[in-house]
Design an enzyme around this catalytic site. Structure first.
Site, mmCIF file in Angstrom:
data_model
loop_
_atom_site.group_PDB
_atom_site.id
_atom_site.type_symbol
_atom_site.label_atom_id
_atom_site.label_comp_id
_atom_site.label_asym_id
_atom_site.label_seq_id
_atom_site.Cartn_x
_atom_site.Cartn_y
_atom_site.Cartn_z
ATOM 1 N N SER A 291 4.969 53.770 146.659
ATOM 2 C CA SER A 291 5.502 54.371 147.858
ATOM 3 C C SER A 291 3.066 54.922 147.236
ATOM 4 C CB SER A 291 5.655 55.668 147.081
ATOM 5 O OG SER A 291 5.551 56.833 148.543
ATOM 6 N N TYR B 25 11.894 61.748 142.854
ATOM 7 C CA TYR B 25 10.848 60.701 144.020
ATOM 8 C C TYR B 25 9.466 60.088 142.985
ATOM 9 C CZ TYR B 25 9.542 57.972 148.208
ATOM 10 O OH TYR B 25 9.277 56.623 148.630
HETATM 11 C C1 BMA Z 1 7.200 57.791 150.978
HETATM 12 C C2 BMA Z 1 8.201 59.203 151.401
HETATM 13 C C3 BMA Z 1 8.044 59.605 152.933
HETATM 14 C C4 BMA Z 1 6.500 59.811 153.065
HETATM 15 C C5 BMA Z 1 5.209 59.127 152.215
HETATM 16 C C6 BMA Z 1 3.857 60.306 152.544
HETATM 17 O O1 BMA Z 1 6.733 57.842 150.291
HETATM 18 O O2 BMA Z 1 8.286 59.880 150.815
HETATM 19 O O3 BMA Z 1 8.951 60.519 153.900
HETATM 20 O O4 BMA Z 1 6.437 60.229 154.635
HETATM 21 O O5 BMA Z 1 5.635 58.572 151.367
HETATM 22 O O6 BMA Z 1 3.697 61.258 151.899
#
Ligand code: BMA
Length: 261
Positions: free
Chosen positions: A132, A145
């Site tokens: 992410s 997360y």
């Molecule tokens: C991702 C999630 C999404 C978020 C994106 C940007 O990993 O956490 O819910 O919109 O990152 O922050």
């Protein structure tokens, strides 16, 4: 394009969001795709679907064994299964913290652990971890997360160096993508009202320099590239698919067209 003819892929969390788009892309490019997820059913396109929890070592082992028995090989593993929840760290119940780390990190570890021997036996493999933008920076109230997504880059780099040159391992770092997970996050902020949810998602879109959030297919294409021999010298990398989000500092600067000087 039949790039993946005779290739076998396993995709975790393959029944929705980015995972579903990855399944569809790999199938379209000719692979046999096995989807594993908590859901009973999966995409019509998959060759097989196993309902497993990626945090359960026995279930992971069995799904990998069944896949290997039936197809004789695993060329591609996509660790996509992931969950998120928003709360300040001290108010996050310990079991929620553990569950997020368990699914996002330990699930990817277990899938890699049982798939790597199969890849070594056939002499090659490509592992792609869905990380992410939160692998590099944090949004508020997402400590579990964020921690899990940072950890996935460590896992990616470790697998990359431990198993080169046979197995390549890379991460993809998406920004905000139109998935059930993001819709859920929007609802957490604004409630169930559809227009409010749409406005929230548009607001997130405007924060990305591209002016919109991404589509699952736009992530899936990058996953397919990393799974393919077209990326044969890329390992240990994280390809950011974020519409420019991580390139932008949220600091205002003078507008040259509107200068007072
Ligand atoms: C991702 C999630 C999404 C978020 C994106 C940007 O990993 O956490 O819910 O919109 O990152 O922050």
């Amino acid at each position: 394009m039949e790039e993946f003819t005779d290739k076998v892929a396993i995709v975790t969390g393959g029944s929705s969001g980015i995972g579903l788009a990855v399944v569809d892309a790999l199938v379209r490019y000719g692979a046999k795709v096995v989807s594993v997820s908590l859901d009973e059913k999966s995409d019509v396109n998959v060759s097989d679907h196993f309902k497993i929890d990626v945090t359960n070592e026995e279930e992971v082992k069995e799904a990998v064994e069944k896949t290997t028995k039936k197809y004789g090989r695993i060329d591609i593993l996509v660790n996509n299964a992931g969950i998120e929840q928003y709360s300040p760290l001290h108010l996050t119940p310990t079991e929620i913290w553990r569950r997020i780390i368990d699914v996002n990190v330990n699930g990817s570890y277990l899938m890699a652990k049982y798939t790597i021997p199969v890849m070594l036996a056939i002499g090659h493999g490509s592992i792609i971890n869905i990380a992410s933008v939160q692998s590099y920076a944090a949004t508020k109230n997402a400590a579990a997360y964020v921690t899990s997504k940072h950890a996935l880059l460590g896992l990616t780099r470790s697998v990359a160096i431990d198993y080169a040159p046979k197995i390549r391992c890379n991460a993809v770092c998406p920004g905000t993508i139109m998935t059930p997970m993001v819709i859920k996050a929007a609802k957490m902020e604004v409630g169930e009202d559809e227009n409010a949810v749409e406005r929230k998602i548009e607001e997130w879109g405007r924060q990305h320099p591209m002016g919109r959030i991404g589509r699952p297919e736009e992530v899936a294409e990058v996953v397919a590239f990393l799974a393919s021999d077209r990326s044969s010298f890329i390992t240990g990398a994280c390809l950011t698919v974020d519409g420019g989000l991580l390139s932008k500092l949220p600091i205002s600067t003078p507008n040259a067209d509107n200068s007072h000087h």
